[in-house]
Design an enzyme around this catalytic site. Structure first.
Site, PDB file in Angstrom:
ATOM      1  N   HIS A  67       0.803  -1.219   0.014  1.00  0.00           N
ATOM      2  CA  HIS A  67       0.046   0.122   0.002  1.00  0.00           C
ATOM      3  C   HIS A  67       0.789   1.182   0.124  1.00  0.00           C
ATOM      4  O   HIS A  67       0.333   2.327  -0.195  1.00  0.00           O
ATOM      5  CB  HIS A  67      -0.938   0.196   1.128  1.00  0.00           C
ATOM      6  CG  HIS A  67      -2.229  -1.069   1.133  1.00  0.00           C
ATOM      7  ND1 HIS A  67      -3.345  -0.299   1.341  1.00  0.00           N
ATOM      8  CD2 HIS A  67      -2.267  -1.985   0.353  1.00  0.00           C
ATOM      9  CE1 HIS A  67      -4.221  -1.503   1.049  1.00  0.00           C
ATOM     10  NE2 HIS A  67      -3.553  -2.580   0.570  1.00  0.00           N
ATOM     11  N   VAL A  71       1.196   3.888  -4.068  1.00  0.00           N
ATOM     12  CA  VAL A  71       0.558   5.508  -3.798  1.00  0.00           C
ATOM     13  C   VAL A  71       2.027   6.295  -3.564  1.00  0.00           C
ATOM     14  O   VAL A  71       2.655   6.154  -2.820  1.00  0.00           O
ATOM     15  CB  VAL A  71      -0.211   5.559  -2.505  1.00  0.00           C
ATOM     16  CG1 VAL A  71      -0.767   7.071  -2.436  1.00  0.00           C
ATOM     17  CG2 VAL A  71      -1.364   4.558  -2.504  1.00  0.00           C
TER      18      VAL A  71
END
Length: 321
Positions: A67, A71
């Site tokens: 994650h 990003v």
């Protein structure tokens, strides 16, 4: 005029590609060999202890790295708390109420800082902790490339838009990975991380109640702990791999062959599409899965790292210096 504009655009694209290649090239498995030779051993000991105390933590640390990288690149942005100037990524829809392991990361960072203060980035700690978590649960190892630096901001918007949702079909999953320059093979291999860990009812409810490509007995089993009505039992947990939930192996793929994938996005990998063959290969050849997973983790770890003088080395992973 149009030709000139096209040429300029092509040059810009090539420059961006070259910059990305240079950034990745600056990463090295021996980055801390002189500046902090005890870094990797310190991280491994802390991860091994955390996973021994709670096997689920291995999946949580691996997920944190994933994650993070999807990003803004692998820059430790997922670890930042909200500030007056930006809202962090932890309250994004794919993260809220489910992303975890921050306390373990803080503990690792504190131990590393005690050995060599201001040297090892939080982004690198996540990358190494992900590898060590997989190893602690019986999975493959790989040489982690190091030298990432930490971002000074985070992006809630990008976390909401770029992290693949469990409701995606194969085409959209492929597109989400292609956006990060990861291949279809990378998609299938990295999805094998779902051989460990848990998922919330709200993320698999639609699959077990509405989809037709799900084993009936498996759906019945999962429905026992996941009521049909939204808002009822949303946070109830189920193992992503019911066969060997705390062992990093290839059972995820044998589950898919039997239509026992927990998430809609899981079963999409074996649903009459272009990835069926690779799922069969990984189900029958664990060594091939281990090899491809390790290679895909290295490629994912190369997504847009901050290097050189970019960013900073945070003293605490949850806030900028």
């Amino acid at each position: 005029m149009a030709s000139s504009s096209f040429t300029s655009l092509s040059v810009m694209v090539l420059l961006c590609l070259a910059a990305a290649a240079v950034a990745s090239a600056q990463l090295s498995p021996t980055f801390y060999s002189r500046s902090c030779p005890r870094a990797l051993a310190t991280i491994k000991a802390a991860v091994t202890a955390a996973v021994a105390q709670e096997a689920r933590m291995g999946a949580s640390l691996l997920r944190l790295h994933f994650h993070d990288c999807f990003v803004q690149g692998c820059d430790g942005s997922v670890l930042l708390n909200d500030t007056a100037t930006f809202t962090g990524e932890q309250t994004a829809n794919p993260n809220v109420g489910s992303i975890r392991g921050f306390g373990v990361v803080d503990n690792i960072k504190a131990q590393v800082e005690a050995v060599c203060p201001g040297v090892v980035s939080c982004a690198d700690i996540l990358a190494v902790a992900a590898r060590d978590s997989v190893v602690a649960l019986g999975g493959p190892s790989w040489r982690v490339l190091l030298g990432r630096r930490d971002s000074t901001t985070a992006s809630l918007a990008l976390a909401n838009s770029d992290l693949p949702a469990p409701s995606l079909d194969l085409a959209n999953l492929t597109a989400a990975f292609a956006k990060k320059r990861l291949s279809r093979t990378d998609l299938v291999a990295l999805s094998g991380a779902h051989t460990i860990g848990l998922a919330q009812c709200k993320n698999f409810r639609a699959h077990i109640y509405n989809d037709t490509n799900v084993n009936a007995a498996f759906a019945t089993l999962r429905r026992a702990n996941c009521p049909a009505a939204a808002g009822n039992g949303d946070g109830n947990l189920a193992p992503l791999d019911t066969a060997t939930p705390t062992a990093f192996d290839n059972a995820y793929y044998t589950n898919l062959l039997a239509q026992r994938g927990l998430l809609h996005s899981d079963q999409q990998l074996f649903n009459g599409g272009a990835t069926d063959g690779l799922v069969r290969t990984y189900a029958s050849t664990p060594r091939r899965f281990s090899r491809d997973f390790a290679a895909a983790m290295i490629r994912m770890g190369n997504i847009s790292p901050l290097t050189g003088t970019q960013g900073q080395i945070r003293r605490a992973c949850s806030r900028v210096n």
